[in-house]
Design a protein around this motif. Structure first.
Motif, short mmCIF file in Angstrom:
data_model
loop_
_atom_site.label_atom_id
_atom_site.label_comp_id
_atom_site.label_asym_id
_atom_site.label_seq_id
_atom_site.Cartn_x
_atom_site.Cartn_y
_atom_site.Cartn_z
N HIS A 206 3.32 -37.87 -40.63
CA HIS A 206 1.89 -37.68 -40.39
C HIS A 206 1.28 -36.76 -41.45
O HIS A 206 0.18 -36.99 -41.93
CB HIS A 206 1.64 -37.09 -38.99
CG HIS A 206 1.89 -38.04 -37.88
ND1 HIS A 206 1.56 -39.37 -37.92
CD2 HIS A 206 2.44 -37.84 -36.66
CE1 HIS A 206 1.90 -39.96 -36.79
NE2 HIS A 206 2.44 -39.05 -36.00
N GLU A 207 2.00 -35.73 -41.79
CA GLU A 207 1.51 -34.78 -42.80
C GLU A 207 1.34 -35.46 -44.15
O GLU A 207 0.34 -35.27 -44.83
CB GLU A 207 2.49 -33.61 -42.92
CG GLU A 207 2.05 -32.52 -43.85
CD GLU A 207 0.94 -31.66 -43.30
OE1 GLU A 207 -0.19 -31.77 -43.82
OE2 GLU A 207 1.18 -30.89 -42.37
N ARG A 208 2.31 -36.25 -44.55
CA ARG A 208 2.32 -36.86 -45.88
C ARG A 208 1.53 -38.15 -45.99
O ARG A 208 1.06 -38.50 -47.06
CB ARG A 208 3.76 -37.14 -46.32
CG ARG A 208 4.62 -35.94 -46.44
CD ARG A 208 4.49 -35.40 -47.80
NE ARG A 208 5.45 -34.32 -47.99
CZ ARG A 208 5.52 -33.65 -49.08
NH1 ARG A 208 4.73 -33.95 -50.07
NH2 ARG A 208 6.36 -32.68 -49.20
N TRP A 209 1.40 -38.90 -44.86
CA TRP A 209 0.81 -40.23 -44.96
C TRP A 209 -0.34 -40.47 -43.98
O TRP A 209 -1.43 -40.85 -44.39
CB TRP A 209 1.90 -41.28 -44.75
CG TRP A 209 1.45 -42.69 -44.96
CD1 TRP A 209 0.89 -43.22 -46.09
CD2 TRP A 209 1.50 -43.74 -44.01
NE1 TRP A 209 0.59 -44.55 -45.90
CE2 TRP A 209 0.98 -44.90 -44.62
CE3 TRP A 209 1.96 -43.83 -42.70
CZ2 TRP A 209 0.89 -46.12 -43.97
CZ3 TRP A 209 1.89 -45.06 -42.05
CH2 TRP A 209 1.35 -46.18 -42.70
N THR A 210 -0.13 -40.21 -42.71
CA THR A 210 -1.15 -40.53 -41.71
C THR A 210 -2.44 -39.76 -41.96
O THR A 210 -3.51 -40.34 -42.03
CB THR A 210 -0.65 -40.21 -40.28
OG1 THR A 210 0.58 -40.90 -40.05
CG2 THR A 210 -1.66 -40.61 -39.24
N PHE A 211 -2.34 -38.45 -42.05
CA PHE A 211 -3.51 -37.59 -42.24
C PHE A 211 -3.42 -36.95 -43.63
O PHE A 211 -3.64 -35.76 -43.80
CB PHE A 211 -3.55 -36.51 -41.16
CG PHE A 211 -3.61 -37.06 -39.77
CD1 PHE A 211 -4.78 -37.62 -39.28
CD2 PHE A 211 -2.50 -37.01 -38.94
CE1 PHE A 211 -4.84 -38.12 -37.99
CE2 PHE A 211 -2.55 -37.52 -37.65
CZ PHE A 211 -3.72 -38.08 -37.17
N ARG A 212 -3.13 -37.75 -44.63
CA ARG A 212 -2.87 -37.24 -45.98
C ARG A 212 -4.04 -36.45 -46.54
O ARG A 212 -5.19 -36.68 -46.21
CB ARG A 212 -2.47 -38.36 -46.91
CG ARG A 212 -3.49 -39.44 -47.04
CD ARG A 212 -2.99 -40.55 -47.92
NE ARG A 212 -3.50 -41.82 -47.41
CZ ARG A 212 -3.08 -42.97 -47.80
NH1 ARG A 212 -2.13 -43.05 -48.70
NH2 ARG A 212 -3.58 -44.07 -47.31
N ARG A 213 -3.68 -35.56 -47.43
CA ARG A 213 -4.65 -34.67 -48.06
C ARG A 213 -4.51 -34.77 -49.58
O ARG A 213 -3.51 -35.28 -50.08
CB ARG A 213 -4.38 -33.23 -47.64
CG ARG A 213 -4.66 -33.00 -46.19
CD ARG A 213 -3.99 -31.69 -45.77
NE ARG A 213 -4.30 -31.38 -44.41
CZ ARG A 213 -3.85 -32.06 -43.36
NH1 ARG A 213 -3.09 -33.10 -43.52
NH2 ARG A 213 -4.17 -31.71 -42.15
N ASP A 214 -5.49 -34.24 -50.28
CA ASP A 214 -5.41 -34.21 -51.74
C ASP A 214 -4.15 -33.48 -52.20
O ASP A 214 -3.47 -33.92 -53.10
CB ASP A 214 -6.64 -33.54 -52.35
CG ASP A 214 -7.90 -34.38 -52.17
OD1 ASP A 214 -7.78 -35.61 -52.09
OD2 ASP A 214 -8.99 -33.79 -52.09
N ALA A 215 -3.88 -32.36 -51.61
CA ALA A 215 -2.71 -31.56 -51.95
C ALA A 215 -1.71 -31.66 -50.79
O ALA A 215 -1.46 -30.70 -50.09
CB ALA A 215 -3.10 -30.12 -52.20
N ALA A 216 -1.17 -32.86 -50.57
CA ALA A 216 -0.27 -33.08 -49.45
C ALA A 216 0.96 -32.20 -49.56
O ALA A 216 1.56 -32.09 -50.61
CB ALA A 216 0.14 -34.54 -49.38
N GLY A 217 1.27 -31.56 -48.49
CA GLY A 217 2.45 -30.72 -48.43
C GLY A 217 2.67 -30.29 -47.01
O GLY A 217 1.73 -30.23 -46.21
#
Length: 132
Positions: A51-62
């Motif tokens: 979810h962190e990396r793909w579902t609710f991804r962000r510009d600076a995913a981490g």
């Protein structure tokens, strides 16, 4: 669309979750509620990272310690919801249909998990999402 990505991750998680729960209860003789707890916990750990990396991804995913702890709290609320459904149905049905009981608990907890994840865990001020 987030709900489709959430659903995809959740389907993978629920397959692992139910397989572990079913195996724990049927092959190892654990109570159904304990099997459901073990399966849910194992799947939740993998789901957070996806979810962190793909579902609710962000510009600076981490991975985020803060969001990880929030997701843990959401997972506890989701698990409690799941257990309430499993226990209520198991008592109502007298232990018949254990796989259907596990699936019903998973369905209700899916909705709880999505809304709590979307609006509490991944909606904070540092959740600048990408558009795809």
């Amino acid at each position: 669309m987030e709900i489709l990505r959430f659903f995809s991750v959740s389907v993978l998680g629920v397959v692992a979750d139910l397989a572990i729960a079913w195996t724990a209860a049927q092959l190892f003789g654990l109570p159904l509620w304990l099997g459901a707890t073990i399966g849910f916990t194992a799947a939740a750990a993998g789901n957070y990272a996806l979810h962190e990396r793909w579902t609710f991804r962000r510009d600076a995913a981490g991975l985020s310690r803060r969001r990880g702890l929030q997701y843990l709290a959401v997972s506890v609320a989701t698990l409690l919801t799941r257990l309430a459904v499993v226990i209520a149905l198991e008592r109502t049905l007298g232990g018949a249909w254990p796989l259907a009981i596990l699936i019903a608990g998973a369905g209700v907890s899916f909705l709880v998990n999505f809304f709590l994840s979307k609006f509490l865990v991944f909606a904070g001020p540092d959740s600048k999402r990408t558009q795809s």
